[in-house]
Design a protein around this motif. Structure first.
Motif, PDB file in Angstrom:
ATOM      1  N   GLN A 362       0.793  -1.070   0.213  1.00 31.23           N
ATOM      2  CA  GLN A 362      -0.143  -0.006  -0.210  1.00 31.23           C
ATOM      3  C   GLN A 362       0.907   1.239  -0.032  1.00 31.23           C
ATOM      4  N   ILE A 363       2.175   1.121   0.465  1.00 32.45           N
ATOM      5  CA  ILE A 363       3.031   2.370   0.461  1.00 32.45           C
ATOM      6  C   ILE A 363       3.249   2.774  -0.993  1.00 32.45           C
ATOM      7  N   VAL A 364       3.345   1.934  -2.113  1.00 34.26           N
ATOM      8  CA  VAL A 364       3.505   2.277  -3.491  1.00 34.26           C
ATOM      9  C   VAL A 364       2.119   3.169  -3.975  1.00 34.26           C
ATOM     10  N   TRP A 365       1.075   2.301  -3.719  1.00 35.56           N
ATOM     11  CA  TRP A 365      -0.223   3.332  -4.131  1.00 35.56           C
ATOM     12  C   TRP A 365      -0.412   4.377  -3.224  1.00 35.56           C
ATOM     13  N   MET A 366      -0.363   4.416  -2.062  1.00 33.88           N
ATOM     14  CA  MET A 366      -0.472   5.553  -1.166  1.00 33.88           C
ATOM     15  C   MET A 366       0.660   6.904  -1.725  1.00 33.88           C
ATOM     16  N   ALA A 367       1.721   6.474  -2.064  1.00 33.78           N
ATOM     17  CA  ALA A 367       2.586   7.495  -2.519  1.00 33.78           C
ATOM     18  C   ALA A 367       2.263   8.182  -3.730  1.00 33.78           C
ATOM     19  N   LEU A 368       1.935   7.281  -4.534  1.00 34.68           N
ATOM     20  CA  LEU A 368       1.338   7.959  -5.965  1.00 34.68           C
ATOM     21  C   LEU A 368       0.345   8.531  -5.887  1.00 34.68           C
ATOM     22  N   LEU A 369      -0.732   8.497  -4.870  1.00 31.54           N
ATOM     23  CA  LEU A 369      -1.937   8.894  -4.655  1.00 31.54           C
ATOM     24  C   LEU A 369      -1.787  10.376  -4.318  1.00 31.54           C
ATOM     25  N   LEU A 370      -0.947  10.412  -3.033  1.00 32.96           N
ATOM     26  CA  LEU A 370      -0.432  11.574  -2.489  1.00 32.96           C
ATOM     27  C   LEU A 370      -0.086  12.688  -3.570  1.00 32.96           C
ATOM     28  N   VAL A 371       1.060  12.273  -4.434  1.00 28.03           N
ATOM     29  CA  VAL A 371       1.560  12.977  -5.226  1.00 28.03           C
ATOM     30  C   VAL A 371       0.597  13.390  -6.442  1.00 28.03           C
ATOM     31  N   LEU A 372      -0.194  12.532  -6.821  1.00 31.86           N
ATOM     32  CA  LEU A 372      -1.103  12.770  -7.908  1.00 31.86           C
ATOM     33  C   LEU A 372      -2.212  14.019  -7.391  1.00 31.86           C
ATOM     34  N   THR A 373      -2.762  13.606  -6.328  1.00 26.74           N
ATOM     35  CA  THR A 373      -3.624  14.512  -5.880  1.00 26.74           C
ATOM     36  C   THR A 373      -3.008  15.820  -5.653  1.00 26.74           C
ATOM     37  N   LEU A 389     -11.424   9.147  -4.837  1.00 27.32           N
ATOM     38  CA  LEU A 389     -11.076   8.523  -3.230  1.00 27.32           C
ATOM     39  C   LEU A 389     -12.230   8.037  -2.656  1.00 27.32           C
ATOM     40  N   ALA A 390     -13.462   8.509  -2.868  1.00 25.80           N
ATOM     41  CA  ALA A 390     -14.775   7.951  -2.103  1.00 25.80           C
ATOM     42  C   ALA A 390     -14.828   6.490  -2.851  1.00 25.80           C
ATOM     43  N   GLY A 391     -14.765   6.548  -4.203  1.00 25.06           N
ATOM     44  CA  GLY A 391     -15.064   5.300  -4.902  1.00 25.06           C
ATOM     45  C   GLY A 391     -13.948   4.073  -4.463  1.00 25.06           C
ATOM     46  N   GLY A 392     -12.869   4.471  -4.170  1.00 27.90           N
ATOM     47  CA  GLY A 392     -11.756   3.660  -3.447  1.00 27.90           C
ATOM     48  C   GLY A 392     -12.133   2.889  -2.251  1.00 27.90           C
ATOM     49  N   ILE A 393     -13.066   4.065  -1.370  1.00 28.53           N
ATOM     50  CA  ILE A 393     -13.454   3.448   0.008  1.00 28.53           C
ATOM     51  C   ILE A 393     -14.477   2.364  -0.246  1.00 28.53           C
ATOM     52  N   GLY A 394     -15.489   2.691  -1.218  1.00 25.77           N
ATOM     53  CA  GLY A 394     -16.292   1.697  -1.555  1.00 25.77           C
ATOM     54  C   GLY A 394     -15.678   0.258  -2.463  1.00 25.77           C
ATOM     55  N   VAL A 423      -8.033   3.861  -7.164  1.00 28.21           N
ATOM     56  CA  VAL A 423      -7.768   5.326  -7.004  1.00 28.21           C
ATOM     57  C   VAL A 423      -6.686   5.716  -7.917  1.00 28.21           C
ATOM     58  N   VAL A 424      -5.440   5.011  -7.820  1.00 29.25           N
ATOM     59  CA  VAL A 424      -4.446   5.657  -8.694  1.00 29.25           C
ATOM     60  C   VAL A 424      -4.674   5.491 -10.101  1.00 29.25           C
ATOM     61  N   PHE A 425      -5.137   4.450 -10.422  1.00 24.75           N
ATOM     62  CA  PHE A 425      -5.158   4.191 -11.716  1.00 24.75           C
ATOM     63  C   PHE A 425      -6.470   5.466 -12.410  1.00 24.75           C
ATOM     64  N   GLY A 426      -7.565   5.596 -11.711  1.00 25.79           N
ATOM     65  CA  GLY A 426      -8.347   6.572 -11.944  1.00 25.79           C
ATOM     66  C   GLY A 426      -7.423   7.911 -12.009  1.00 25.79           C
ATOM     67  N   LEU A 427      -6.999   8.235 -11.165  1.00 28.60           N
ATOM     68  CA  LEU A 427      -6.053   9.544 -11.105  1.00 28.60           C
ATOM     69  C   LEU A 427      -5.213   9.683 -12.139  1.00 28.60           C
ATOM     70  N   LEU A 428      -4.631   8.639 -12.616  1.00 29.80           N
ATOM     71  CA  LEU A 428      -3.595   8.727 -13.834  1.00 29.80           C
ATOM     72  C   LEU A 428      -4.256   8.948 -14.935  1.00 29.80           C
TER      73      LEU A 428
END
Length: 535
Positions: A362-373, A389-394, A423-428
């Motif tokens: 989850q470190i990889v996904w969270m790092a990319l998520l924080l930078v992209l957002t 992000l809401a979709g990721g919680i679902g 979330v990350v692929f959606g953000l990308l």
């Protein structure tokens, strides 16, 4: 000259706030280790079941609402500042009171949904911490709107330091006195309220000196537009910081309950959930290391984006992404290689190391998520990231219900990865639409894989030798600690040498990154030696 002085003040304040944030996150990651050692896996389970309730509201108010108040003040005329502060305080206080009532009066119902009725008193203590959020958010927003960051930084560090001290010292006293682990958990949750009280007092001391009389006599303005903007901004800004806490909340309501429904004994399910929660400090520390350098670059993107050519902004965005992915991938891969030893070194046993390996990615996904957002926020894009992000919680909720009955806590860890990956692929995809640039070339990913492969060979070979021969006669936990520390150092050295040889991040780029000068120097030496070998 005035502009230059203002910029210097702003940068000084921004650096101070960044340092304070780093210290707070470091303390947050570290204190869980001695706390788990003190109360064991069952005690850790008890604390982690209730903590997300406090953590979510704390981040939303002290970070999200504080930024929203700051922005509203910065965008409005000075005569309206007093009215905005009053409306903000009233609204956030009303939200705090509503959450307090839900937690305090609904404690038994919430504890029942989690499958453990003894958690109800802890939820009621957590409700007390919620009541202090409104003054903290408003005063932080007031100071940030004026670029007066010192009170905010001091309050953040003091709040966390006192909170951690109460958690560790209070829990130790409760355990030594022979009280139950639920009592120790109550003391740990109480630490949040005590820390917040200290922060309120310190902020109020500074606030009294900076709140002018004319702001008290501010004209009346319509409250609804202020409340609407504040809510949207606070949620949009804080969602990326909240997602792991929401994932923890999903786990609080589902992991223990689903384990017991699958036939696991209640005590064993508590301990299994506590072992699973060991992954939280490991991921927090990995994210901190992976993103602290990269996120320092992000403010430059918003500044350079004003350049008509757009080239500098593009270069900074690409660098932030590459640095974040590089350190995140190295952290996750390194942890995976030494997890059994790290698990025993920090938490006394090697239980569920496989689940923690899955969790650590989850470190990889969270790092990319924080930078992209952060990059998207810098471009003024906040709504789509918030929906993703809401979709990721679902996705996490569905993943838990499907995977825990099959693979127990490993299923919960896998569900977290799937939710974050969504979330990350959606953000990308969204980032490509907003700003169609290539964040990294294929060569970059090839060299990252090569560096990780070299690290894996070196660490695996060393670990087998150290475990079977070098430290074989030592006490088990001491042996695990020596293997973990030496393997991490060896792995980091091998990974950095390969990365430096590849020059996938140039010397000039290393110089832009805080503390990157030494890496730039290492890279220059290695590549100069490489040229000399060819000659």
């Amino acid at each position: 000259m005035a502009n230059e002085g203002t910029m210097k003040t702003f940068m000084k304040g921004a650096v101070l706030l960044t340092m304070a944030g780093f210290i707070v996150k470091l303390l947050s990651a570290i204190y869980r280790v001695p706390f788990q050692n003190l109360v064991g896996d069952q005690g850790f389970y008890i604390y982690q079941q209730v903590y997300p309730f406090v953590g979510i509201f704390s981040v939303w108010t002290s970070y999200g609402f504080a930024v929203a108040v700051s922005k509203l003040l910065a965008d409005s005329e000075k005569p309206n500042h007093g009215a905005i502060l009053r409306i903000s305080l009233g609204f956030i206080a009303a939200v705090s009171l509503a959450v307090f009532l839900v937690l305090f009066l609904g404690a038994e119902g919430l504890a029942g949904w989690m499958g453990d009725g003894q958690l109800a008193p802890l939820l009621q203590i957590a409700a007390l911490a919620v009541l202090l959020m409104a003054p903290i958010a408003v005063m932080k927003g007031h100071f940030q709107s004026r670029n007066h960051m010192q009170p905010v930084a001091y309050a953040q560090v003091m709040e966390q330091a006192i909170r951690v001290s109460v958690i560790l010292l209070g829990s130790w006293l409760v355990v030594m006195a022979g009280y139950s682990l639920y009592a120790a958990g109550s003391m740990a949750i109480l630490g949040a309220a005590v820390g917040e009280l200290a922060a309120v007092l310190l902020l109020f001391y500074f606030f009294r000196r900076s709140y002018h009389r004319e702001e008290r006599r501010a004209p009346a303005i319509r409250p609804w537009p202020i409340i609407k903007k504040m809510t949207v901004i606070s949620l949009s800004i804080s969602m990326s910081s909240l997602i792991l806490l929401f994932f923890q909340l999903v786990d609080s309501f589902s992991v223990f309950r689903l384990l017991t429904e699958a036939g696991v004994d209640r005590m064993a399910a508590m301990e299994q959930k506590g072992v699973y929660d060991r992954g939280q400090p490991l991921v927090q520390f990995g994210i901190l290391m992976a993103t602290s350098l990269a996120l320092a670059i992000v403010p430059l993107v918003a500044q350079m984006a004003k350049n008509p050519s757009g080239r500098p902004a593009q270069a900074y965005a690409q660098l932030a992404f590459r640095v974040s992915f590089l350190f995140a991938f190295a952290s996750a891969a390194g942890l995976s290689l030494v997890m059994p030893y790290v698990n025993e070194m920090l938490f006394e046993t090697r239980e569920e190391s496989a689940a923690l390996i899955v969790f650590s990615w989850q470190i990889v996904w969270m790092a990319l998520l924080l930078v992209l957002t952060s990059l998207l926020y810098g471009l003024g894009k906040v709504k789509i990231p918030a929906w993703l992000l809401a979709g990721g919680i679902g996705v996490k909720i569905i993943g838990n219900w499907l995977l825990i009955p099959i693979w127990e806590v490993t299923g919960a860890a896998l569900a977290g990865n799937i939710g974050l990956a969504f979330v990350v692929f959606g953000l990308l995809l969204y980032f490509k639409r907003v700003w169609p640039i290539r964040l990294a070339p294929k060569r970059y990913y090839g060299w990252i894989f090569a560096a990780a492969s070299a690290m894996a060979i070196a660490v695996a070979g060393w670990s087998l030798f150290a475990d079977g021969v070098l430290f074989d006669g030592l006490e088990s936990r001491l042996s695990a600690a020596l293997i973990a520390v030496t393997a991490v150092l060896l792995g980091a050295a091998v990974f950095l040498v390969v990365v430096a040889r590849s020059r996938i991040i140039t010397e000039r780029e290393w110089f832009i990154i805080p503390f990157g000068r030494k890496l730039a120097g290492l890279q220059l030496k290695l590549n100069a030696r490489k040229k000399g070998d060819r000659i």
